[in-house]
Design a protein around this motif. Structure first.
Motif, PDB file in Angstrom:
ATOM      1  N   LYS A   2      39.426  42.669  52.196  1.00 32.77           N
ATOM      2  CA  LYS A   2      40.348  43.001  51.109  1.00 32.77           C
ATOM      3  C   LYS A   2      41.792  42.798  51.549  1.00 32.77           C
ATOM      4  N   VAL A   5      42.642  39.052  51.437  1.00 31.51           N
ATOM      5  CA  VAL A   5      42.863  38.580  50.074  1.00 31.51           C
ATOM      6  C   VAL A   5      44.200  39.075  49.544  1.00 31.51           C
ATOM      7  N   GLY A 423      40.948  32.927  39.900  1.00 36.36           N
ATOM      8  CA  GLY A 423      41.353  32.561  41.241  1.00 36.36           C
ATOM      9  C   GLY A 423      42.672  31.825  41.255  1.00 36.36           C
ATOM     10  N   THR A 444      41.756  31.752  46.800  1.00 37.78           N
ATOM     11  CA  THR A 444      40.915  32.931  46.665  1.00 37.78           C
ATOM     12  C   THR A 444      40.298  32.933  45.277  1.00 37.78           C
ATOM     13  N   GLU A 445      39.120  33.540  45.162  1.00 42.57           N
ATOM     14  CA  GLU A 445      38.390  33.513  43.898  1.00 42.57           C
ATOM     15  C   GLU A 445      37.585  34.796  43.760  1.00 42.57           C
ATOM     16  N   TYR A 446      37.513  35.271  42.532  1.00 43.45           N
ATOM     17  CA  TYR A 446      36.697  36.447  42.234  1.00 43.45           C
ATOM     18  C   TYR A 446      35.791  36.099  41.061  1.00 43.45           C
ATOM     19  N   TYR A 448      32.442  37.542  38.548  1.00 45.24           N
ATOM     20  CA  TYR A 448      31.740  38.743  38.087  1.00 45.24           C
ATOM     21  C   TYR A 448      30.717  38.323  37.048  1.00 45.24           C
ATOM     22  N   ASN A 467      29.119  40.776  41.700  1.00 51.45           N
ATOM     23  CA  ASN A 467      30.515  40.396  41.901  1.00 51.45           C
ATOM     24  C   ASN A 467      30.693  39.814  43.287  1.00 51.45           C
ATOM     25  N   LYS A 469      33.679  38.330  45.952  1.00 49.65           N
ATOM     26  CA  LYS A 469      35.075  38.134  46.341  1.00 49.65           C
ATOM     27  C   LYS A 469      35.107  37.057  47.413  1.00 49.65           C
ATOM     28  N   SER A 470      35.947  36.063  47.212  1.00 48.18           N
ATOM     29  CA  SER A 470      35.914  34.891  48.093  1.00 48.18           C
ATOM     30  C   SER A 470      37.313  34.482  48.516  1.00 48.18           C
ATOM     31  N   ASP A 491      32.465  34.727  51.532  1.00 49.40           N
ATOM     32  CA  ASP A 491      32.037  35.330  50.275  1.00 49.40           C
ATOM     33  C   ASP A 491      31.485  36.718  50.546  1.00 49.40           C
ATOM     34  N   LYS A 492      32.032  37.715  49.868  1.00 51.92           N
ATOM     35  CA  LYS A 492      31.460  39.069  49.931  1.00 51.92           C
ATOM     36  C   LYS A 492      30.707  39.302  48.629  1.00 51.92           C
TER      37      LYS A 492
END
Length: 780
Positions: A2, A5, A423, A444-446, A448, A467, A469-470, A491-492
């Motif tokens: 986090k 990001v 993103g 960065t990209e999110y 969902y 979801n 988070k990248s 990637d999380k």
């Protein structure tokens, strides 16, 4: 992660504010080089002609390099740009099938320049720009990995009305139908089934699992500008599921004022109609700062019964699409893009289609309402060294369904699906980094996705929230002879405990201008979540099959390592252009997902349980050849030789007479395609195209488990033809008439199951029997 990001977002925001201020000063500094006043009367007029024939060419893209200013030539090959910013620039002419041409110009207040272009044919499309190789614009010739492009011309010559029909005409790709009732389709890349591929719309992963059930057939070609195909692992670029490859659908952007209306009617098997109507309209403002492309289409397809048992082999479809893509140029170097798409579709298969779904013996019925849209802002500096884009896309899908047998009144279901992605990306071009020019990209990209699927009759409730988070970064050293790219992505995924690290390495070497040598490695992953096949229920033996996760253990994610090596040869012999591609690929997958028949539930429905296997290896060779003897003739063909095996033998049925097998089902060891077009006179086009499908190993579920069998299918060669003739009504208006035959020799499956107890998933080979079509297209 986090913190990383957050730091990245802060850096991007600071740079964006700074460059936005720079852009404001740059565009408002009257009299400075590159300034743009409301009325400069600095204009450019000109035309584009074919260098070989001296004939005018329409719809060539014309841009002022380093700005967002651009247009396209009209149908007569002429263009006009007015009130341009004064200063020194380059003007560029480009189009699919032609080499890009660039000229230096000096724009002076109150002066009109005449700039003409002699376009040189490039049917191999080496100079065309693609975006799927590295998330940035690059020429195909200089891309670090192979990017195949499907153009509007290919869709037209093959009479494709939806994305699914056109994808077969690329090496390593094969679209198959998996259900006689509803027509559930999937696309295989290099032998791996559909969920191993990532489908993007304008480079955004907004295609959810639910959209993937029927999505390939729901995307009409009239909204597509081109499709870019990248085979091999792409998780380092685009995240989860991009193990087999990536399909990037680039939608049409308005370039000039135009109108197109078309209608095509097909007789499936010479008996049932499939009627497709489409409309496209583009409007561009006089100052080129805004534009919109509007498209719409409808489709009415009757159900078709192959063997007279009263049950459909091709289902009924009633659909409509409407949408737009628009832009507003917020400055000389910035642009805002907005797009929206709506789909409404009703499809049904089985028998007694005129009765309510629960009054038929078998019914698979869905009604979709899909709304999707996207917003993107992009900015670049005049020298194109700094490039930013910020984007978001969303898709909302509502589906009402009935998957049932035996006149079950409770087999209705409802599915709600919401997907969102947002993103930002920054790219910096350096004249030299250590030893060579380089492009550095970070972003960065999110994403969902919320899926709720309820099937009350089967006590099935899927409530899944995903979801991811990248953050990704890559650096590509590149010149005309070499490319060296190192990339990585973290990637999380909320369904996976630890972050996933996906590295990527690509090398390109041009020992001579006519040859490209490439090698690549990419890691990939796939999370244990609901896939498109889970949201489809197949009728077998008068009951249904349900896919469930293994309840005894926690599924592990799949991981993959993909390798490829290729040689791409381009050679011109006199006027004959040729291209030969040889590509070897090898993909190793651990903890591979597979389906195992594990009994029945309390209602007697068959359960297919998703489990982790030991792994699988897919390897093979893709071959592709293009021969263009002249502007009048074009030949292209591809062939794939491959092997798809589990590392250890797997079972799929409880039938004790069936031994475990290492062979992956529905994956032929060889398949290919060909296309040929010929223009004997300017107005007449003759096209021939075909697909070859080798023998493959398929499952056949019986009424009882002891009736389950495995078979090797026959081979198929589906050959089709089309002719079209253009009537020129005036200098800018054209009417086209066309007709043809799909599957001329009726190379089609002949052993479909019959009646209420059939296995609806026992379907293979070409998607259409011998069929006839005729159409009209009006262009203004």
């Amino acid at each position: 992660m986090k913190r990383i990001v957050t730091l990245f977002l802060l850096i991007i925001s600071i740079h964006t504010i700074g460059y936005a201020q720079l852009n404001y000063k740059y565009t408002d500094n009257e009299g400075a080089a590159g300034s743009r006043e409301k009325t400069t009367d600095a204009n450019i007029s000109g035309h584009t002609i074919d260098k070989l024939t001296n004939e005018h060419i329409g719809f060539i893209t014309i841009i002022i390099k380093g700005t967002t200013i651009g247009t396209a030539t009209d149908a007569t090959g002429h263009f006009f740009l007015k009130n341009l910013p004064v200063g020194d620039y380059s003007i560029v002419a480009s189009a699919v099938g032609y080499k890009t041409i660039e000229q230096k110009i000096k724009l002076i207040k109150g002066k009109t320049l005449e700039i003409n272009f002699e376009m040189v044919e490039d049917a191999i499309m080496l100079d065309n720009v693609v975006v799927s190789a590295n998330r940035n614009e690059t020429k195909r010739r200089e891309a670090s990995n192979i990017v195949n492009v499907l153009t509007g011309k290919l869709f037209e010559n093959t009479n494709s009305v939806c994305l699914a029909q056109g994808l077969n005409f690329q090496p390593g790709l094969r679209v198959e139908n998996n259900c006689q009732n509803c027509g559930f389709q999937q696309m295989r890349i290099n032998g791996l089934e559909g969920p191993y591929s990532q489908i993007l719309i304008d480079s955004r992963p907004i295609f959810s699992a639910l959209a993937g059930v029927y999505g390939l057939e729901q995307i009409p070609v009239n909204m597509i500008d081109r499709v870019e195909v990248v085979r091999g692992g792409g998780s380092a670029l685009f995240g989860s599921n991009a193990i087999a490859g990536t399909i990037n659908i680039i939608t049409k952007e308005p370039l000039n004022n135009s109108l197109s209306i078309s209608n095509m009617t097909m007789l499936i098997g010479g008996a049932k109609t499939d009627i497709n109507t489409s409309v496209n309209a583009a409007l561009v403002s006089d100052d080129y700062t805004s534009g919109v492309n509007i498209y719409g289409s409808t489709r009415q397809r009757e159900a078709w019964d192959a063997n007279g048992d009263g049950f459909s082999e091709i289902g009924l479809i009633n659909s409509r699409n409407v949408g737009f893509r628009s832009y507003f140029k917020t400055g000389l170097q910035s642009k805002l893009t907005l797009e929206y798409h709506n789909l409404g579709e009703f499809r049904r298969g089985g028998n007694k289609l005129d009765l309510p779904a629960h009054n038929a013996d078998i019914t698979e019925q869905t009604e979709h309402d899909i709304n999707s849209g996207g917003l993107k802002w992009e900015f670049f500096t005049p020298d194109y060294k700094h490039r930013y884009n910020v984007y978001s896309s969303a898709q909302k899908t509502d589906r009402n369904s009935y998957y049932g047998a035996g006149r079950d009144p409770n087999a209705y279901g409802k599915t709600d699906d919401f997907a969102f992605v947002a993103g930002m990306q920054y790219a910096y071009s350096m004249n030299k980094l250590l030893f060579m020019p380089a492009d550095f990209t970070i972003g960065t990209e999110y994403s969902y996705n919320k899926l709720v699927d309820t099937q009350l009759a089967y006590d099935r409730n899927i409530d899944q929230m995903v979801n991811i988070k990248s953050i990704f970064a890559q650096n590509e050293w590149k010149n005309k002879q070499w490319s060296l790219l190192f990339g990585m992505r973290f990637d999380k995924h909320n369904l996976i405990e630890k972050p996933i690290f996906s590295p990527r390495v690509n090398v390109r070497y041009n020992p001579a201008e006519w040859v490209n040598l490439r090698a690549s490695y990419a890691a990939g992953f796939r999370a244990p979540q609901a896939f498109d096949e889970d949201l489809h229920i197949t009728a077998v033996g008068g009951e249904v099959q349900l896919i469930v996760k293994d309840p005894t253990i926690e599924l592990r994610p799949e991981h993959s390592d993909s390798y490829s090596i290729s040689a791409d040869f381009y050679k011109q012999f006199g006027k004959v252009q040729t291209n030969l591609l040889i590509e070897g690929f090898y993909t190793d997958i651990t903890d591979v997902f597979y389906l195992d028949e594990t009994g029945v539930d309390a209602a007697g429905n068959t359960l297919l349980t998703r489990k982790n296997g030991s792994g699988a290896v897919v390897k093979g060779i893709n071959l592709e050849a293009k021969i263009i003897p002249s502007a009048k003739m074009n030949f292209q063909g591809g062939f794939t030789l491959q092997q798809s095996l589990y590392k250890k033998a797997q079972t799929w049925s409880e039938n004790p007479n069936l031994a475990a097998t290492r062979q992956m089902f529905r994956s032929p060891n060889n398949y290919g395609y060909l296309t040929y077009s010929y223009l004997p006179v300017k107005a007449l086009t003759l096209s021939l195209n075909g697909t070859y499908t080798g023998s493959m190993y398929v499952q056949h579920y019986g009424v009882d488990v002891t009736d389950d069998v495995e078979i090797w299918t026959p081979r198929f060669f589906d050959l089709s033809c089309k002719f079209s003739y253009d009537f020129r009504l005036n200098s800018s208006t054209k009417l086209q008439f066309y007709a043809g035959i799909q599957n001329i020799f009726n190379s089609f499956q002949t052993d479909f199951d019959k009646g209420e107890t059939r296995d609806a998933g026992f379907i293979y080979g070409p998607s259409l029997p011998s069929s006839y079509f005729v159409g009209l297209k009006f262009n203004l």
